[in-house]
Design a protein around this motif. Structure first.
Motif, mmCIF file in Angstrom:
data_model
loop_
_atom_site.group_PDB
_atom_site.id
_atom_site.type_symbol
_atom_site.label_atom_id
_atom_site.label_comp_id
_atom_site.label_asym_id
_atom_site.label_seq_id
_atom_site.Cartn_x
_atom_site.Cartn_y
_atom_site.Cartn_z
ATOM 1 N N PHE A 155 -40.124 48.012 -28.800
ATOM 2 C CA PHE A 155 -39.452 48.928 -27.887
ATOM 3 C C PHE A 155 -40.440 49.482 -26.856
ATOM 4 C CE2 PHE A 155 -37.084 49.556 -32.008
ATOM 5 C CZ PHE A 155 -36.010 48.752 -31.647
ATOM 6 N N TYR A 156 -41.440 48.685 -26.505
ATOM 7 C CA TYR A 156 -42.465 49.133 -25.560
ATOM 8 C C TYR A 156 -41.861 49.518 -24.210
ATOM 9 C CZ TYR A 156 -45.585 46.908 -28.961
ATOM 10 O OH TYR A 156 -46.251 46.549 -30.112
ATOM 11 N N ASN A 157 -40.743 48.891 -23.852
ATOM 12 C CA ASN A 157 -40.164 49.125 -22.525
ATOM 13 C C ASN A 157 -38.865 49.928 -22.586
ATOM 14 O OD1 ASN A 157 -38.371 47.264 -23.553
ATOM 15 N ND2 ASN A 157 -38.297 46.006 -21.715
ATOM 16 N N PHE A 158 -38.738 50.830 -23.567
ATOM 17 C CA PHE A 158 -37.472 51.548 -23.707
ATOM 18 C C PHE A 158 -37.144 52.377 -22.461
ATOM 19 C CE2 PHE A 158 -40.351 54.852 -25.356
ATOM 20 C CZ PHE A 158 -39.825 56.006 -24.810
ATOM 21 N N SER A 159 -38.169 52.821 -21.736
ATOM 22 C CA SER A 159 -37.909 53.590 -20.514
ATOM 23 C C SER A 159 -37.191 52.736 -19.481
ATOM 24 C CB SER A 159 -39.225 54.113 -19.930
ATOM 25 O OG SER A 159 -39.854 55.003 -20.824
ATOM 26 N N LEU A 160 -37.652 51.509 -19.288
ATOM 27 C CA LEU A 160 -37.010 50.606 -18.331
ATOM 28 C C LEU A 160 -35.593 50.266 -18.776
ATOM 29 C CD1 LEU A 160 -39.970 48.154 -17.668
ATOM 30 C CD2 LEU A 160 -39.255 50.089 -16.254
ATOM 31 N N ARG A 161 -35.398 50.127 -20.061
ATOM 32 C CA ARG A 161 -34.070 49.781 -20.565
ATOM 33 C C ARG A 161 -33.090 50.939 -20.370
ATOM 34 N NH1 ARG A 161 -34.831 46.774 -26.315
ATOM 35 N NH2 ARG A 161 -32.588 46.435 -26.011
ATOM 36 N N LEU A 162 -33.575 52.176 -20.503
ATOM 37 C CA LEU A 162 -32.707 53.318 -20.211
ATOM 38 C C LEU A 162 -32.352 53.350 -18.725
ATOM 39 C CD1 LEU A 162 -31.232 55.928 -20.873
ATOM 40 C CD2 LEU A 162 -33.401 57.154 -20.588
ATOM 41 N N LEU A 163 -33.341 53.132 -17.863
ATOM 42 C CA LEU A 163 -33.059 53.137 -16.429
ATOM 43 C C LEU A 163 -32.080 52.035 -16.049
ATOM 44 C CD1 LEU A 163 -36.587 53.884 -14.919
ATOM 45 C CD2 LEU A 163 -34.671 55.467 -15.237
ATOM 46 N N LYS A 164 -32.159 50.896 -16.720
ATOM 47 C CA LYS A 164 -31.174 49.833 -16.460
ATOM 48 C C LYS A 164 -29.771 50.296 -16.807
ATOM 49 C CE LYS A 164 -29.689 45.201 -17.898
ATOM 50 N NZ LYS A 164 -28.285 45.624 -17.993
ATOM 51 N N ARG A 165 -29.624 50.939 -17.970
ATOM 52 C CA ARG A 165 -28.305 51.405 -18.394
ATOM 53 C C ARG A 165 -27.766 52.454 -17.419
ATOM 54 N NH1 ARG A 165 -26.352 50.306 -23.170
ATOM 55 N NH2 ARG A 165 -25.159 52.250 -23.217
ATOM 56 N N VAL A 166 -28.638 53.340 -16.976
ATOM 57 C CA VAL A 166 -28.231 54.372 -16.025
ATOM 58 C C VAL A 166 -27.786 53.740 -14.714
ATOM 59 C CG1 VAL A 166 -29.126 56.254 -14.590
ATOM 60 C CG2 VAL A 166 -29.624 56.210 -17.047
ATOM 61 N N ARG A 167 -28.557 52.797 -14.214
ATOM 62 C CA ARG A 167 -28.228 52.150 -12.942
ATOM 63 C C ARG A 167 -26.933 51.338 -13.061
ATOM 64 N NH1 ARG A 167 -29.993 47.323 -10.001
ATOM 65 N NH2 ARG A 167 -30.156 47.804 -7.769
ATOM 66 N N ASP A 168 -26.797 50.611 -14.153
ATOM 67 C CA ASP A 168 -25.581 49.822 -14.348
ATOM 68 C C ASP A 168 -24.347 50.714 -14.383
ATOM 69 O OD1 ASP A 168 -27.107 47.536 -14.447
ATOM 70 O OD2 ASP A 168 -26.955 47.265 -16.620
ATOM 71 N N ALA A 169 -24.462 51.863 -15.079
ATOM 72 C CA ALA A 169 -23.328 52.779 -15.194
ATOM 73 C C ALA A 169 -22.973 53.389 -13.843
ATOM 74 C CB ALA A 169 -23.641 53.869 -16.213
ATOM 75 N N GLU A 170 -23.993 53.749 -13.068
ATOM 76 C CA GLU A 170 -23.731 54.315 -11.742
ATOM 77 C C GLU A 170 -23.024 53.294 -10.853
ATOM 78 O OE1 GLU A 170 -27.604 55.548 -10.401
ATOM 79 O OE2 GLU A 170 -27.275 57.619 -11.043
#
Length: 593
Positions: free
Chosen positions: A460-475
């Motif tokens: 889970f080294y890149n969990f920050s990027l994965r959260l930002l992806k989810r946020v961007r996709d939802a927006e």
């Protein structure tokens, strides 16, 4: 005056939650010298990053790592930095290497965090030069660090150094008043040296490695609440943090953390606590409703300061055979993991009486939440010498063979060689709706990557990027659950303030820890599975994340250390970009949300 680095025309997030703006940043002597709406004079600047169409955000903060041994072997901590992490915290879950001797520290750390003991022991034997917290901080700060480092003192480390590992892991043994006073003094010295606070572990699932006391629970799990309260009183006096994990088998355990954090009875200030772990667990699907309203209510009623750490991605685990911490929940699982010899372990797994005991504990009605859902129909084989089994679940194999699922699981391991069978399952955060809800919940904060641990179990080294992806996709889909600036704040300044770190914001006059992100590559690449060999762990292949197109550049203290998929020359060997962040230097960033 010229700049050392210019980041030109990017969408700049300052970390506080303020609305982002297109700006150019001028970096000089490791500091953000200017944030400008107008173009900057690039004359004489040796490094200009064109960030047009990109995001400029503060470097991410990973508050839950177990890099304590790895930082000695590879101070660059590349797997985190390549994903924009510029600050990591050591000393979590009661484990640190500050006081305990080499043998004890290796026994405490290796099995719990699934890192080969020989390398943990070897790193400490070769690199340990410290004898107290002040010299520990100096030793870490003298390394050619990639990211910035902060650390807590582990309760198991502290307890072991005072009581000895045998007494510290013996049921019923309590420190004498003199020993408890000594522990409090040693904690004070750690805080004086700049450590952020104390970490504990109340759940007895984690076990010792080594030959002397193998399979005993960690020392901190034997501590009484009298002992814990004494140590917490030191944190209260110094306004420092406690990180720990309640015993999920005891509801009173979680309540005690709220009570000891509380400002009740004139005990001000309250003690900030960061507890494991907020998740939508398959083993207890109703628990997700507790995180949020329940935590906020207790904090309000008890006047306490408790948050739970959250991993904002599906909690996917992999295992080679039975080498997975979830099996420590069963006595029979611990018995198998107790055996390091592969032949002996295979013989045990095939034993009829052993299987009977294992089935009995496996089928027993669960009392409270558990780590694993225990559903072998939700556990899929991904590697196996018998290629006909790849892609099947153990439950499917059990149905085909007319067996109990546990027997089918053990049969497959014995038939193919226990460590030759690799399988996977998702244990939590499997429902997108609740995953989004938790990510926006103010009673939790971002953490629990376990970076540097469980090398073959999760990445889970890149969990920050994965959260930002989810946020961007939802927006983009018209169903936002969190604004991008709020997500950045949660990944940076919010956790920095809670832990007392001088990090997390990117404003004029502040340290230039930043990451440039290409939002067009916040795509499925961030969820992809990868493995890479680790030279300093003897060529072991471990799970990693590799989505280098997403991170354009990572800079620590103004030095651009990672760019376009490559680290700078001398990174982690001759180039020192990071430093040890001592507690008490942070000015809280005020969120504008």
């Amino acid at each position: 005056m010229t700049f050392d680095v210019i980041v030109r025309n990017g969408l700049w997030f300052d970390g506080t939650g303020a609305v982002p703006q297109v700006r150019s940043l001028g970096i000089r002597d490791g500091i953000v010298a200017t944030v400008s709406a107008a173009p900057l004079d690039e004359t004489g600047c040796p490094d200009v990053i064109d960030a047009a169409g990109k995001w400029i955000v503060p470097g991410f903060i990973d508050v839950h790592t177990h890099y304590d041994a790895e930082v000695l072997l590879d101070p660059g901590l590349r797997e985190s930095v390549r994903h924009g992490v510029t600050t990591v915290l050591l000393g979590n879950c009661s484990l640190s290497t500050v006081y305990a001797d080499t043998d004890d520290a290796a026994d405490l750390f290796s099995r719990v965090e699934a890192v080969p003991r020989s390398f943990v022991h070897g790193a400490l034997e070769a690199k340990k030069t410290w004898s107290d917290p002040a010299s520990y901080v100096r030793a870490i700060d003298d390394l050619p660090l990639g990211p910035n480092i902060g650390s807590m003192l582990g309760h198991s480390d502290l307890r072991t150094s005072v009581l000895g590992l045998d007494r510290a892991t013996t049921e019923g043994v309590k420190p004498t008043p003199a020993e408890l006073d000594r522990m409090m003094v040693m904690l004070e010295k750690a805080l004086d040296a700049g450590l952020l606070g104390l970490s504990g572990m109340d759940a007895p699932i984690d076990k010792l490695d080594g030959d002397r006391f193998r399979s005993r629970a960690l020392p901190s799990t034997f501590a009484t609440w009298h002992e814990r309260r004494k140590l917490i009183s030191v944190l209260r006096k110094r306004n420092r943090i406690l990180q720990s994990a309640p015993n999920t088998k005891s509801p009173v355990s979680a309540l005690m953390f709220f009570l000891t954090s509380s400002k009740w009875f004139g005990r001000r200030p309250g003690v900030r606590m960061s507890l494991l772990v907020s998740a939508d667990a398959k083993s207890a699907t109703g628990a997700v409703h507790v995180f949020g309203p329940g935590v906020r209510l207790l904090n309000k009623v008890l006047d306490s300061l408790v948050r739970f750490q959250h991993l904002p991605v599906p909690f996917e685990l992999y295992s080679d055979g039975i080498d997975l911490p979830v099996f420590e929940e069963f006595g029979a699982g611990t018995a198998a993991l107790h055996l390091r010899d592969q032949i002996e372990r295979n013989e045990l797994l095939a034993d009829t009486d052993y299987r009977r005991r294992f089935r009995k504990s496996f089928d027993r009605k669960k009392l409270g939440p558990s780590l694993w859902h225990r559903d072998f129909h939700d556990a899929t084989i991904v590697e196996c010498p018998d290629e006909t089994l790849i892609g099947k679940s153990f439950g499917q194999i059990a149905d085909e063979r007319g067996l109990h699922p546990l027997d089918a699981f053990l049969d497959v391991l014995v038939e193919n060689g226990e460590r030759n069978v690799r399988w996977t399952t998702i244990v939590a955060n499997h429902r997108p709706r609740y995953l989004d809800k938790l990510a926006a919940e103010p009673a939790i904060h971002m953490g629990f990557s376990d970076a540097g641990a469980h090398l073959r179990n999760m990445a889970f080294y890149n969990f920050s990027l994965r959260l930002l992806k989810r946020v961007r996709d939802a927006e983009r889909a018209g169903r936002p659950f969190l604004s991008t600036q709020r997500a950045v704040h949660r990944l940076t300044a919010e956790v920095a303030e809670w832990f007392g770190l001088d990090a997390g914001t990117l404003r004029e006059g502040e340290r230039a820890d930043f990451v440039v992100i290409n939002p067009e590559h916040l795509d499925e690449s961030v969820n992809a599975y990868h493995e890479a060999t680790v030279p300093f762990y003897g060529g072991l292949s471990r799970m990693v994340n590799r989505n280098d197109a997403t991170v354009v550049a990572t800079a620590v203290n103004g030095t651009v250390v990672f760019r376009d998929g490559d680290f700078c020359e001398g990174y982690g060997t001759t180039v020192k970009s990071g430093r040890f962040l001592r507690a008490g230097a942070a000015e809280p960033a005020k969120a504008l949300v």
